[in-house]
Write a protein that holds these residues in place. Structure first.
Motif, mmCIF file in Angstrom:
data_model
loop_
_atom_site.group_PDB
_atom_site.id
_atom_site.type_symbol
_atom_site.label_atom_id
_atom_site.label_comp_id
_atom_site.label_asym_id
_atom_site.label_seq_id
_atom_site.Cartn_x
_atom_site.Cartn_y
_atom_site.Cartn_z
ATOM 1 N N LEU A 174 114.785 21.288 91.226
ATOM 2 C CA LEU A 174 113.910 22.423 90.940
ATOM 3 C C LEU A 174 112.979 22.730 92.110
ATOM 4 O O LEU A 174 112.630 23.881 92.347
ATOM 5 C CB LEU A 174 113.059 22.132 89.703
ATOM 6 C CG LEU A 174 113.666 22.417 88.340
ATOM 7 C CD1 LEU A 174 112.728 21.945 87.258
ATOM 8 C CD2 LEU A 174 113.936 23.903 88.192
ATOM 9 N N PHE A 175 112.560 21.690 92.829
ATOM 10 C CA PHE A 175 111.499 21.900 93.817
ATOM 11 C C PHE A 175 111.935 22.761 94.998
ATOM 12 O O PHE A 175 111.263 23.747 95.311
ATOM 13 C CB PHE A 175 110.921 20.558 94.273
ATOM 14 C CG PHE A 175 110.019 19.961 93.255
ATOM 15 C CD1 PHE A 175 108.687 20.316 93.187
ATOM 16 C CD2 PHE A 175 110.495 19.053 92.324
ATOM 17 C CE1 PHE A 175 107.844 19.785 92.229
ATOM 18 C CE2 PHE A 175 109.657 18.512 91.361
ATOM 19 C CZ PHE A 175 108.330 18.877 91.313
ATOM 20 N N TRP A 227 114.346 24.809 95.022
ATOM 21 C CA TRP A 227 114.670 26.103 94.434
ATOM 22 C C TRP A 227 113.403 26.896 94.136
ATOM 23 O O TRP A 227 113.347 28.111 94.332
ATOM 24 C CB TRP A 227 115.493 25.871 93.166
ATOM 25 C CG TRP A 227 115.710 27.073 92.328
ATOM 26 C CD1 TRP A 227 116.647 28.043 92.502
ATOM 27 C CD2 TRP A 227 114.970 27.430 91.161
ATOM 28 N NE1 TRP A 227 116.541 28.987 91.532
ATOM 29 C CE2 TRP A 227 115.512 28.636 90.687
ATOM 30 C CE3 TRP A 227 113.905 26.854 90.476
ATOM 31 C CZ2 TRP A 227 115.021 29.267 89.560
ATOM 32 C CZ3 TRP A 227 113.412 27.477 89.352
ATOM 33 C CH2 TRP A 227 113.972 28.677 88.903
ATOM 34 N N ALA A 228 112.354 26.192 93.681
ATOM 35 C CA ALA A 228 111.108 26.851 93.288
ATOM 36 C C ALA A 228 110.486 27.624 94.440
ATOM 37 O O ALA A 228 109.829 28.637 94.230
ATOM 38 C CB ALA A 228 110.114 25.820 92.760
ATOM 39 N N THR A 229 110.698 27.145 95.681
ATOM 40 C CA THR A 229 110.032 27.784 96.813
ATOM 41 C C THR A 229 110.691 29.104 97.192
ATOM 42 O O THR A 229 110.083 29.911 97.883
ATOM 43 C CB THR A 229 110.033 26.859 98.040
ATOM 44 O OG1 THR A 229 111.394 26.535 98.347
ATOM 45 C CG2 THR A 229 109.275 25.586 97.771
ATOM 46 N N PHE A 288 105.771 16.807 96.020
ATOM 47 C CA PHE A 288 106.874 15.870 96.015
ATOM 48 C C PHE A 288 106.403 14.489 96.430
ATOM 49 O O PHE A 288 106.634 13.488 95.742
ATOM 50 C CB PHE A 288 107.896 16.388 97.014
ATOM 51 C CG PHE A 288 109.285 16.118 96.607
ATOM 52 C CD1 PHE A 288 109.844 16.819 95.572
ATOM 53 C CD2 PHE A 288 110.010 15.146 97.250
ATOM 54 C CE1 PHE A 288 111.127 16.555 95.177
ATOM 55 C CE2 PHE A 288 111.296 14.884 96.865
ATOM 56 C CZ PHE A 288 111.862 15.587 95.833
ATOM 57 N N ALA A 345 106.685 21.264 88.764
ATOM 58 C CA ALA A 345 107.668 22.209 89.290
ATOM 59 C C ALA A 345 107.294 23.640 88.906
ATOM 60 O O ALA A 345 107.504 24.574 89.682
ATOM 61 C CB ALA A 345 109.063 21.868 88.764
ATOM 62 N N ALA A 380 104.824 24.860 91.341
ATOM 63 C CA ALA A 380 105.482 25.105 92.620
ATOM 64 C C ALA A 380 106.222 26.447 92.579
ATOM 65 O O ALA A 380 106.237 27.196 93.556
ATOM 66 C CB ALA A 380 106.445 23.966 92.948
ATOM 67 N N MET A 381 106.834 26.758 91.409
ATOM 68 C CA MET A 381 107.511 28.044 91.259
ATOM 69 C C MET A 381 106.507 29.192 91.332
ATOM 70 O O MET A 381 106.744 30.202 91.989
ATOM 71 C CB MET A 381 108.225 28.107 89.909
ATOM 72 C CG MET A 381 109.483 27.295 89.840
ATOM 73 S SD MET A 381 109.971 27.049 88.129
ATOM 74 C CE MET A 381 110.338 28.723 87.643
ATOM 75 N N ALA A 382 105.382 29.042 90.646
ATOM 76 C CA ALA A 382 104.378 30.103 90.621
ATOM 77 C C ALA A 382 103.866 30.384 92.021
ATOM 78 O O ALA A 382 103.678 31.535 92.410
ATOM 79 C CB ALA A 382 103.233 29.703 89.697
ATOM 80 N N ALA A 383 103.636 29.316 92.803
ATOM 81 C CA ALA A 383 103.057 29.492 94.130
ATOM 82 C C ALA A 383 104.121 29.771 95.181
ATOM 83 O O ALA A 383 103.818 30.306 96.241
ATOM 84 C CB ALA A 383 102.267 28.240 94.509
ATOM 85 N N GLY A 384 105.359 29.402 94.912
ATOM 86 C CA GLY A 384 106.418 29.578 95.896
ATOM 87 C C GLY A 384 106.315 28.604 97.049
ATOM 88 O O GLY A 384 106.854 28.841 98.118
ATOM 89 N N THR A 385 105.613 27.492 96.843
ATOM 90 C CA THR A 385 105.522 26.473 97.879
ATOM 91 C C THR A 385 105.306 25.113 97.224
ATOM 92 O O THR A 385 104.850 25.046 96.086
ATOM 93 C CB THR A 385 104.367 26.762 98.857
ATOM 94 O OG1 THR A 385 104.178 25.624 99.704
ATOM 95 C CG2 THR A 385 103.071 27.030 98.127
ATOM 96 N N VAL A 386 105.635 24.044 97.941
ATOM 97 C CA VAL A 386 105.371 22.710 97.401
ATOM 98 C C VAL A 386 104.216 22.026 98.138
ATOM 99 O O VAL A 386 103.940 20.859 97.915
ATOM 100 C CB VAL A 386 106.616 21.802 97.473
ATOM 101 C CG1 VAL A 386 107.648 22.224 96.461
ATOM 102 C CG2 VAL A 386 107.204 21.770 98.861
#
Lengths: 146, 322
Positions: free
Chosen positions: A103-104, A106-108, B113, B161, B164-170
């Protein structure tokens, strides 16, 4: 310190040689600081244990060295056979966690221009797989304790 | 040379925070719990409302004999407290408290991560302690710890996760930069799941079955004395600091406050973290311990589906607005 061969590999795979090099250097720099902090932590523990050895008394008796089991002398071996009832959970966990890792990355990118609806459908397929797996485990009675 | 000094200073600050913040949380817990239960708590050590109680405790721990049971796996037994403690030190390095480059120990680009992976290692310390003690109760405690990690790591991962999806970055600073106030209602389910799962991972009440004193003495830590026991305690409170800090950064907008993020943004981060730490203490006083099967059930049948729903919600909203 960054490993020179790894940096070279990073640089080759980067879009431009120098840009890749810079990125790689930054990447390794952040983790070398993490490594440095880990060294500080290990040093702290070592010093604490060393200093503790100097400060504390050492007067062992056979009674002290027994394991404590509610004040009664321990019966049988400490490493007793136990029934690990939740080993199925362990399988579930491994499967799900490994899936979730994907997911990670992909999330970006999933909402980047040009993706949108297609990735959203993909996401629901992915979630569907996880949900069906969970439902199956539930139906099988794995999630209820006996 | 200047760079080396900079790194050294950052490491020093992180280390000092690592040694002091857990003690502040611990002392607050003493006092808050006492007042919630109609007691006074520590009053003597240090003179003023027992502020030096934990210092006194530390001195006591350092002077106590270090007993390793005759039947124990000696090396593993002695190493376990360090394994339980050090991951939280590493996580602290990556948590940003302010918007500028100077307000984070070190920006790690795969922040979420890194943080989740390293936090998981701490549980290994309890597992090592439980196994190496050669004590049936410790072994039970260790196995319960493992079961708890298995159950709660997953919802925690999924909730993270979602952010991370909302922000588009990890990256952690990247996530706080992207934060807007309406993320709060948008991500509220994820936030609750993350916080509850984090509590369970730290084995804090009401999720303290691994150390349930009325059932299995003190679980994996039964055989520990002195300094090594103190390190396990320190790990627990460092864990609270880390969990509250992470929840703040991921879900509560870190340094964003009603009057903008300029200047005193780091104060917002600290304030939110402190409030969350208070909630952790509050929950300990309020709720009784769950049973082992209730704990597993809560995670698999409630938290995991909720976090999956949150991911679906995040995905839909994100695609619609972009």
């Amino acid at each position: 310190m960054p490993d020179p061969t790894a940096v070279a590999v990073m640089a080759e795979t980067g879009s431009a040689g120098t840009a890749g090099n810079v990125i790689a250097a930054g990447y390794f720099h952040s983790y070398s600081v993490v490594g440095l902090l880990a060294a500080v932590g290990v040093l702290f523990v070592a010093v604490a244990f060393g200093a503790g050895r100097l400060l504390r008394p050492v007067v062992p008796t056979p009674e002290k060295l027994l394991t404590y089991e509610c004040g009664v002398d321990p019966v049988g071996e400490g490493w007793a056979h136990t029934q690990v009832r939740y080993y199925v959970y362990a399988f579930l966990y491994v499967i799900f966690a490994v899936d979730s890792i994907f997911l990670f990355p992909w999330a970006t990118v999933f909402a980047a221009p040009g993706y949108g609806a297609a990735t959203l459908v993909e996401m629901f397929i992915f979630l569907g797989f996880l949900a069906v797996g969970l439902l199956y485990a539930y139906k099988k009675g794995v999630l209820t304790w006996t | 040379m200047n760079g080396a000094l900079d790194v050294g200073l950052r490491l020093l600050v992180v280390f000092v925070v690592f040694l002091t913040f857990p003690l502040i949380v611990g002392q607050t817990e003493h006092k808050v719990m006492a007042h919630m239960q109609g007691r006074l708590g520590p009053m003597y050590a240090g003179g003023f409302h027992g502020w030096a109680q934990l210092v006194a405790d530390g001195v006591k721990f350092a002077q106590k004999e270090d007993v390793v049971p005759a039947g124990a796996d000696r090396r593993i037994f002695q190493l376990a407290p360090a394994v339980a403690l050090l991951p939280y030190l590493l996580v602290l390095l990556a948590i940003p408290i302010g918007p500028s480059e100077g307000a984070v120990g070190q920006v790690v680009d795969a922040g979420i991560f890194f943080v989740l992976a390293v936090m998981g290692v701490g549980v290994l310390g309890s597992l090592m302690a439980g196994w190496a003690s050669a004590n049936k109760f410790s072994l039970l405690g260790g196995l319960r710890t493992a079961a708890q990690l298995l159950a709660y790591e997953l919802p925690m991962l999924l909730a993270a996760a979602s952010v991370a999806m909302a922000a588009g970055t990890v990256s952690l600073p990247g996530i706080v930069d992207a934060f807007r106030w309406w993320w709060l209602p948008w991500q509220i389910i994820g936030a609750l799941v993350f916080f509850i799962a984090g509590l369970a991972e730290l084995q804090r009440p009401p999720f303290d079955m691994p150390v349930a004193d009325s059932e299995i003495i003190f679980g994996a830590y039964t055989e520990y004395t002195g300094l090594r026991f103190a390190l396990f305690l320190l790990a627990e409170y460092a864990g609270i600091v880390v969990l509250c800090g992470l929840t703040t950064v991921l879900f509560l907008g870190g340094w964003h406050g009603p009057w903008g993020a300029d200047g005193l943004g780091w104060l917002w981060t600290l304030l939110k973290t402190a409030i969350l730490a208070f909630v952790v203490i509050w929950l300990r006083v309020t709720y009784p311990r769950l049973r082992e099967d209730q704990l597993q059930k809560l995670s698999w049948t409630l938290l995991v589906p909720l976090s999956l729903a949150q991911i679906a919600l995040t995905g839909i909203v994100k695609v619609v607005i972009s």
